[in-house]
Scaffold this motif. Structure first.
Motif: not given
Length: 207
Positions: A64-92
């Motif tokens: 869950g994300f408070s706004d669409e910008q955070e959601l879009n950044t999450f999706k962008l991060l998970t396109t990076v090889s080796g970066v999964g959802p958990k790592a993306a959430m840690a960055i956010l």
């Protein structure tokens, strides 16, 4: 599958929230930023989170994300090889989407590597795979121009640009990251300040 969920905040704990909607309690993994926004919500009877459903072979997890910008950044991060959802959430949890974009575009590996579970190699890979894409998409915060980031101040540039460049280099020597320095410098009115004055004003904000 789900774009957003709106309903009553039934439970909130660090790392996750439960929203009751239509008689069903949806558990969503959230970043520290979204957790903070939910904990300070004016009304917890009507909250809304944008969502992403991650499906793995043996599990499904709703984020869950408070706004669409955070959601879009999450999706962008998970396109990076080796970066999964958990790592993306840690960055956010460490960055707002704007500050993350600035860290990527200024190639601030040190800042990105501060996120839990993100090492220098992963930070470098994130920058390598996302920098050009974010610059092209205009993801960079409006307070900082792409030219400022990608192009050094040329010889014969204006006095104001020269002062900013000197102040920037001095603050970098003091140990501040490039994204921190750029964020602060572009909030300072430098018209009537010398280099020393710019540095002092920046240090007050940084400290």
């Amino acid at each position: 599958m789900f774009y957003f969920i709106s309903g009553k905040l039934a439970l909130l704990r660090p790392g996750f929230a439960v929203i009751e909607a239509g008689g069903v309690g949806f558990k969503l993994t959230v970043s520290d930023r979204t957790y903070d926004s939910l904990s300070t919500a004016a009304s917890q009877n009507n909250v809304k989170l944008f969502t992403h459903l991650a499906v793995r072979e043996d599990d499904m997890e709703l984020f869950g994300f408070s706004d669409e910008q955070e959601l879009n950044t999450f999706k962008l991060l998970t396109t990076v090889s080796g970066v999964g959802p958990k790592a993306a959430m840690a960055i956010l949890s460490c960055f707002t989407p704007e500050k993350f974009a600035l860290a990527v575009c200024t190639e601030d590996r040190k800042a990105i590597a501060k996120a839990n579970g993100i090492g220098p190699k992963t930070a470098a890979r994130i920058i390598l795979e996302l920098r050009d894409k974010m610059m092209a998409e205009g993801t960079l915060p409006s307070t900082v121009s792409a030219a400022t980031i990608s192009t050094p101040v040329p010889a014969g540039a204006s006095a104001a640009s020269g002062k900013m460049s000197e102040a920037q280099e001095a603050l970098l020597v003091l140990g501040y990251s490039r994204s921190e320095v750029l964020n602060v410098l572009h909030t300072i009115d430098t018209a009537n300040l010398e280099v020393e004055g710019i540095i002092r004003a920046a240090l007050k904000k940084l400290m």
